[in-house]
Design a protein around this motif. Structure first.
Motif, PDB file in Angstrom:
ATOM      1  N   ASP A 307      -1.647   1.988   7.913  1.00 30.65           N
ATOM      2  CA  ASP A 307      -2.437   0.637   7.903  1.00 30.65           C
ATOM      3  C   ASP A 307      -1.724  -0.456   7.114  1.00 30.65           C
ATOM      4  OD1 ASP A 307      -4.159   1.852   9.878  1.00 30.65           O
ATOM      5  OD2 ASP A 307      -5.420   2.597   8.368  1.00 30.65           O
ATOM      6  N   VAL A 308      -1.290   0.149   6.042  1.00 33.50           N
ATOM      7  CA  VAL A 308      -0.338  -0.785   5.221  1.00 33.50           C
ATOM      8  C   VAL A 308       1.049  -0.551   5.271  1.00 33.50           C
ATOM      9  CG1 VAL A 308      -0.230  -1.789   2.905  1.00 33.50           C
ATOM     10  CG2 VAL A 308      -2.509  -1.271   3.596  1.00 33.50           C
ATOM     11  N   PRO A 309       1.850  -1.420   5.701  1.00 32.61           N
ATOM     12  CA  PRO A 309       3.263  -1.077   5.856  1.00 32.61           C
ATOM     13  C   PRO A 309       3.757  -0.713   4.576  1.00 32.61           C
ATOM     14  CG  PRO A 309       2.836  -3.126   7.058  1.00 32.61           C
ATOM     15  CD  PRO A 309       1.636  -2.788   6.306  1.00 32.61           C
ATOM     16  N   THR A 310       3.613  -1.431   3.305  1.00 31.97           N
ATOM     17  CA  THR A 310       4.075  -1.004   2.151  1.00 31.97           C
ATOM     18  C   THR A 310       3.182  -0.962   0.926  1.00 31.97           C
ATOM     19  OG1 THR A 310       6.426  -1.928   2.615  1.00 31.97           O
ATOM     20  CG2 THR A 310       5.826  -1.503   0.507  1.00 31.97           C
ATOM     21  N   LEU A 311       2.918   0.245   0.578  1.00 32.24           N
ATOM     22  CA  LEU A 311       1.998   0.562  -0.533  1.00 32.24           C
ATOM     23  C   LEU A 311       2.109  -0.240  -1.728  1.00 32.24           C
ATOM     24  CD1 LEU A 311       1.105   4.254   0.156  1.00 32.24           C
ATOM     25  CD2 LEU A 311      -0.076   2.332   0.760  1.00 32.24           C
ATOM     26  N   THR A 312       1.353  -0.731  -2.571  1.00 27.38           N
ATOM     27  CA  THR A 312       1.617  -1.367  -3.869  1.00 27.38           C
ATOM     28  C   THR A 312       1.909  -0.449  -4.955  1.00 27.38           C
ATOM     29  OG1 THR A 312      -0.369  -2.955  -2.993  1.00 27.38           O
ATOM     30  CG2 THR A 312       0.335  -2.961  -5.551  1.00 27.38           C
ATOM     31  N   ASP A 313       2.645  -0.795  -5.646  1.00 25.07           N
ATOM     32  CA  ASP A 313       3.192  -0.328  -6.889  1.00 25.07           C
ATOM     33  C   ASP A 313       2.085   0.045  -7.933  1.00 25.07           C
ATOM     34  OD1 ASP A 313       5.435   0.268  -5.767  1.00 25.07           O
ATOM     35  OD2 ASP A 313       6.624  -1.192  -7.022  1.00 25.07           O
ATOM     36  N   LEU A 314       1.783   0.957  -8.672  1.00 28.07           N
ATOM     37  CA  LEU A 314       0.814   1.221  -9.447  1.00 28.07           C
ATOM     38  C   LEU A 314       1.204   1.548 -10.965  1.00 28.07           C
ATOM     39  CD1 LEU A 314      -1.542   3.424  -7.350  1.00 28.07           C
ATOM     40  CD2 LEU A 314      -1.586   1.174  -7.583  1.00 28.07           C
ATOM     41  N   THR A 315       0.667   0.732 -11.893  1.00 26.19           N
ATOM     42  CA  THR A 315       1.171   1.123 -13.197  1.00 26.19           C
ATOM     43  C   THR A 315      -0.191   1.044 -14.284  1.00 26.19           C
ATOM     44  OG1 THR A 315       1.234  -1.220 -13.710  1.00 26.19           O
ATOM     45  CG2 THR A 315       3.243  -0.281 -12.919  1.00 26.19           C
ATOM     46  N   ASP A 316       0.084   1.781 -15.253  1.00 24.23           N
ATOM     47  CA  ASP A 316      -1.070   2.283 -16.168  1.00 24.23           C
ATOM     48  C   ASP A 316      -0.392   2.695 -17.553  1.00 24.23           C
ATOM     49  OD1 ASP A 316      -3.479   3.711 -17.621  1.00 24.23           O
ATOM     50  OD2 ASP A 316      -4.209   2.077 -16.171  1.00 24.23           O
ATOM     51  N   ALA A 317      -1.234   2.827 -18.495  1.00 29.27           N
ATOM     52  CA  ALA A 317      -0.725   3.074 -19.892  1.00 29.27           C
ATOM     53  C   ALA A 317      -1.133   4.834 -19.768  1.00 29.27           C
ATOM     54  CB  ALA A 317      -1.299   2.328 -21.042  1.00 29.27           C
ATOM     55  N   CYS A 318      -2.191   5.071 -19.232  1.00 26.76           N
ATOM     56  CA  CYS A 318      -2.461   6.427 -19.349  1.00 26.76           C
ATOM     57  C   CYS A 318      -2.403   7.306 -18.046  1.00 26.76           C
ATOM     58  CB  CYS A 318      -3.807   6.847 -20.004  1.00 26.76           C
ATOM     59  SG  CYS A 318      -3.815   5.804 -21.733  1.00 26.76           S
ATOM     60  N   SER A 319      -3.277   6.867 -16.813  1.00 27.86           N
ATOM     61  CA  SER A 319      -3.102   7.630 -15.744  1.00 27.86           C
ATOM     62  C   SER A 319      -3.647   6.674 -14.679  1.00 27.86           C
ATOM     63  CB  SER A 319      -4.213   8.702 -15.903  1.00 27.86           C
ATOM     64  OG  SER A 319      -5.540   8.416 -15.959  1.00 27.86           O
ATOM     65  N   VAL A 320      -3.510   7.018 -13.406  1.00 33.73           N
ATOM     66  CA  VAL A 320      -3.607   6.156 -12.149  1.00 33.73           C
ATOM     67  C   VAL A 320      -4.356   7.144 -11.226  1.00 33.73           C
ATOM     68  CG1 VAL A 320      -2.677   5.172 -10.280  1.00 33.73           C
ATOM     69  CG2 VAL A 320      -1.953   4.604 -12.482  1.00 33.73           C
ATOM     70  N   MET A 321      -5.471   6.645 -10.676  1.00 35.99           N
ATOM     71  CA  MET A 321      -6.189   7.527  -9.422  1.00 35.99           C
ATOM     72  C   MET A 321      -6.165   6.628  -8.435  1.00 35.99           C
ATOM     73  SD  MET A 321      -7.464  10.189  -8.753  1.00 35.99           S
ATOM     74  CE  MET A 321      -8.404  10.787  -7.217  1.00 35.99           C
ATOM     75  N   PRO A 322      -5.071   6.777  -7.578  1.00 40.29           N
ATOM     76  CA  PRO A 322      -4.862   5.642  -6.517  1.00 40.29           C
ATOM     77  C   PRO A 322      -5.847   5.807  -5.386  1.00 40.29           C
ATOM     78  CG  PRO A 322      -3.240   7.636  -6.105  1.00 40.29           C
ATOM     79  CD  PRO A 322      -3.915   7.937  -7.450  1.00 40.29           C
ATOM     80  N   THR A 323      -6.002   4.839  -4.653  1.00 37.60           N
ATOM     81  CA  THR A 323      -7.008   4.801  -3.517  1.00 37.60           C
ATOM     82  C   THR A 323      -6.345   5.479  -2.463  1.00 37.60           C
ATOM     83  OG1 THR A 323      -7.896   2.818  -3.993  1.00 37.60           O
ATOM     84  CG2 THR A 323      -8.264   3.292  -1.987  1.00 37.60           C
ATOM     85  N   ILE A 324      -6.995   6.262  -1.808  1.00 35.23           N
ATOM     86  CA  ILE A 324      -6.411   7.218  -0.624  1.00 35.23           C
ATOM     87  C   ILE A 324      -5.944   6.305   0.436  1.00 35.23           C
ATOM     88  CG2 ILE A 324      -6.631   9.217   0.981  1.00 35.23           C
ATOM     89  CD1 ILE A 324      -6.554   9.812  -1.865  1.00 35.23           C
ATOM     90  N   PRO A 325      -4.726   6.054   0.870  1.00 38.65           N
ATOM     91  CA  PRO A 325      -4.175   5.174   1.841  1.00 38.65           C
ATOM     92  C   PRO A 325      -4.542   6.019   3.489  1.00 38.65           C
ATOM     93  CG  PRO A 325      -2.309   6.208   1.139  1.00 38.65           C
ATOM     94  CD  PRO A 325      -3.534   6.687   0.316  1.00 38.65           C
TER      95      PRO A 325
END
Length: 739
Positions: A307-325
């Motif tokens: 649904d999204v051609p290119t997924l957004t890069d994610l950054t954080d200092a400790c951890s990332v819980m991404p949204t399920i695409p």
């Protein structure tokens, strides 16, 4: 009229009437044949004879239709109107007399063209005569049965309604009443042609009249069967192809000779989601069923589209819980991505999301995750407190708080608890696992200033004979626990008189305490006696002396407590004995020789080399096997012991050839490399070949099957073997050497 033979079932009396000088005898008439007692006016017949044209059965012989004649000079008629339920072809009837107060001497019948459910009345002008008044006859009563009815045949007619006229002219007696027990009407003409509408059982009557007017009626059942299967209108059904699912198609049809066009039915659930086969069933309702298959092919070749051609890069200092695409699939609709990456992400990585549509089509998409932690943990206490104790300190582990790791316990290389005297600096390290750490120090001071305390306040004097080695006393220390006293005194103490032993207790931390103990040594001289017995020829060590003969001997010793002693020994000499097992013996293996070995001296203790304990030992050649077998026995009387050894030799005593005669069995080659042949002209006298090693262990067996036998001993160790050719009455033994 009861149970006429028509396909539509029973008939029913719908009107009972009278004409002329006759009256209905019973005004409250019913026509329900299910009642247990049949009321007057009922023309039903019990089931046992209900379809018979020749007999009638009824529990009540008075049951039937009854009319009273009011004028015997001009009697009237009894009238019944009968509804056959359906328009039927009729051609005959049986009329049964009632054996009560009256008879029916004559009967006439009429049909009516009306076929509707509205019945014509008895006085309707449309009635058409089937036959004129006809004599009925007396009939025959036999218990509850009536036989010999009047069987009347008339021209075949198609009708729904029948009217009966009954008359009693007194010719049969009982002229006061017209009584009629039962009327049974039977169907008509012989049919030779049947159609699909006649499938099933068809009741027919065969009426035969002879040249003098005698009538015979016989009932029969014609069963019409439809045995033809429907024929599919299309010989092969077109395959149905779809990407995701197939809706229910227009049902196919078949043509049946009776049912005409039949629409196929199926148990398949629609829409069809997977490749399968629809089975269509054509049922003509007459037990003929045809099935036809139609293939449904579901082929989804399209992968889901992100649904999204290119997924957004994610950054954080400790951890990332991404949204399920998600992705959209032509069949499955919205598909959620899945990944093998553990979530939440706690380190920099590339997540690969996979979209699966469930039909074998997949697509993937990646997403970058960058985790950068640059913040050090923060100690929960800005400064750790100094710790002091006399013996040891096991500090509470300090903590720090990290922006990612949360609470972190400090670690140190210092061994805990701290027990070393003086000041120890503990360095605590807090590491967050992401390369960030801090350290923090803590001072620990151990200073022991308490002396040990003796466990006994005052040590008792120790008085001994000859020499003394006192047990070390103990003290208890606040740090070291139990401390054993030490002294510079040399033990054992043998100086006569009093010696002061100074015991010192040292806790290892610079704290010591001393305690004195008096040790008093006195000397005594002891005189002792002893006795001993030896076997003749043996020696006895007594102090510095070596004794061989009986007598009394004196020797000075130092006693256990260190004092001088004088010991007097009385020595006895036992004359002893000698055990003799005799000479070595030779046993023959093939004759199972036996020898008994005897230790020869009774009432003593025996121990043979095979651990048996009897006076004698039996040696069997068959058990020992070929070879040299040493046997030894030890005999003792409790003081003296004698030992002897003898060899028992087991061997083959017979030779391969007896004199100059040929052997009964030939064995060759001998010596052999492994393959041996055994032959005899009389091999049938033997049944088995047995090979044993030098100790008699069976290592090979073979049944005898011919005059020439081959045995293969390849692989056996080189040496001497015994071959036994075993028979029922005799056996032959041979020595074989393998090289």
């Amino acid at each position: 009229m009861a149970n006429s033979i028509f396909g539509s079932g029973d008939a029913e009396v719908i009107e009972i009437a009278a004409s002329g000088n006759a009256d209905i005898y019973e005004s409250d008439l019913t026509f329900d044949c299910s009642e247990s007692w049949y009321p007057l006016g009922s023309l039903c017949d019990d089931g046992i004879c209900e379809n018979s044209p020749d007999s009638s059965y009824r529990d009540n012989i008075d049951a039937g239709a009854t009319w009273e004649i009011t004028n015997l000079t001009n009697p009237g008629y009894g009238i019944l109107v009968i509804d056959l339920y359906n328009t039927s072809v009729i051609s005959s009837m049986s009329v049964f007399q009632m054996f009560s107060d009256g008879k029916t001497t004559h009967i006439s019948a009429f049909s009516h063209p009306n076929t509707s459910s509205t019945a014509p009345l008895s006085d309707d002008a449309g009635w058409v005569e089937l036959f004129p008044f006809t004599e009925v006859g007396e009939g025959t009563l036999d218990g509850d049965f009536v036989f010999d009815p009047a069987k009347i045949v008339f021209d075949t007619v198609s009708t729904r309604y029948v009217m009966i006229y009954a008359m009693n002219d007194g010719s049969l007696g009982d002229a006061d009443y017209i009584e009629l027990r039962s009327v049974k009407i039977f169907g008509g003409t012989t049919r030779l042609d049947y159609s699909c509408s006649d499938v099933g059982d068809n009741q027919v009557s065969l009426v035969v009249t002879d040249n003098v007017g005698n009538v015979s009626i016989s009932n029969a059942n014609v069963t019409v069967q439809d045995l033809l299967l429907p024929v599919a209108d299309e010989s092969s059904l077109t395959d149905i192809t779809a990407a995701c699912s197939a809706a229910m198609p227009t049902p196919p049809t078949a043509t049946d000779v009776c049912a005409g066009t039949i629409t196929g039915t199926t148990t398949t659930t629609f829409p069809v989601l997977t490749t399968s086969v629809i089975t269509w069933t054509y049922d003509d309702g007459n037990g003929n069923i045809l099935t036809q298959n139609q293939n449904v092919i579901i082929e989804d070749a399209e992968a889901p589209v992100a649904d999204v051609p290119t997924l957004t890069d994610l950054t954080d200092a400790c951890s990332v819980m991404p949204t399920i695409p998600t992705a959209t699939d032509n069949c499955s609709g919205v598909v959620q991505g899945t990944t093998t990456t553990p979530l939440p992400v706690i380190g920099s990585t590339v997540i690969t999301w996979t979209y699966v549509d469930g039909n074998g089509n997949t697509s993937t998409q990646t997403q970058n995750v960058t985790i950068t932690d640059l913040i050090n943990p923060v100690a929960d206490l800005a400064s750790l407190p100094d710790l002091t104790d006399e013996c040891s300190v096991n500090p509470t582990i300090p903590t720090a708080t990290d922006n990612c790791a949360g609470i972190i316990n400090g670690t140190t290389t210092t061994s805990l608890p701290v027990t070393a005297q003086g000041t120890t600096i503990i360095t605590w390290t807090f590491t967050d696992g992401n390369g960030n750490f801090i350290t923090q120090t803590q001072n620990v001071t151990i200073t022991d200033v308490t002396n040990p305390v003796p466990d006994v306040a005052s040590l008792p004097d120790l008085m001994v004979d000859c020499s003394a080695s006192p047990v070390s006393p103990t003290a208890t220390d606040n740090c070291a626990g139990i401390i054993t006293g030490t002294t510079t005194a040399v033990f054992p103490i043998t100086d006569q008189g009093t010696t002061i032993v100074t015991w010192t207790y040292d806790d290892g931390n610079g704290n010591t305490i001393s305690q004195d103990q008096n040790v008093i040594v006195q000397y005594l001289t002891y005189n002792e006696t002893a006795s001993a017995t030896i076997c003749q020829g043996n020696t006895y060590a007594f102090g510095t002396q070596t004794l061989t003969t009986a007598g009394d001997y004196v020797e000075p010793f130092i006693s256990e407590n260190g004092c001088d002693s004088v010991v007097t020994l009385t020595l006895a000499v036992n004359p002893g004995f000698v055990v003799n097992l005799g000479q070595d013996d030779t046993l023959c293996f093939e004759t199972s020789d036996v020898v008994t070995l005897n230790a020869g001296i009774a009432s003593m203790t025996y121990l043979w080399s095979d651990n048996s304990t009897s006076q004698t030992l039996i040696a069997e050649a068959a058990s020992l096997g070929i070879g040299v077998h040493p046997f030894s026995v030890t005999v003792t009387d409790g003081i003296c012991t004698s030992v002897d050894t003898v060899n028992v030799v087991v061997e083959i005593c017979t030779s391969l050839f007896a004199g100059n005669n040929e052997p009964a069995v030939k064995l060759y080659p001998n010596p052999s490399n492994g393959v041996v042949y055994i032959s005899s002209d009389n091999m049938s006298d033997y049944n088995e070949i047995i090979v044993r090693d030098a100790i008699g262990k069976t290592i090979f067996r073979k049944a005898v099957g011919s005059n020439l036998e081959k045995i293969d001993l390849t692989g056996l160790a080189r040496g001497l073997y015994v071959i036994e050719v075993q028979g029922n009455e005799k056996s032959e033994f041979y020595k074989l050497r393998l090289e």
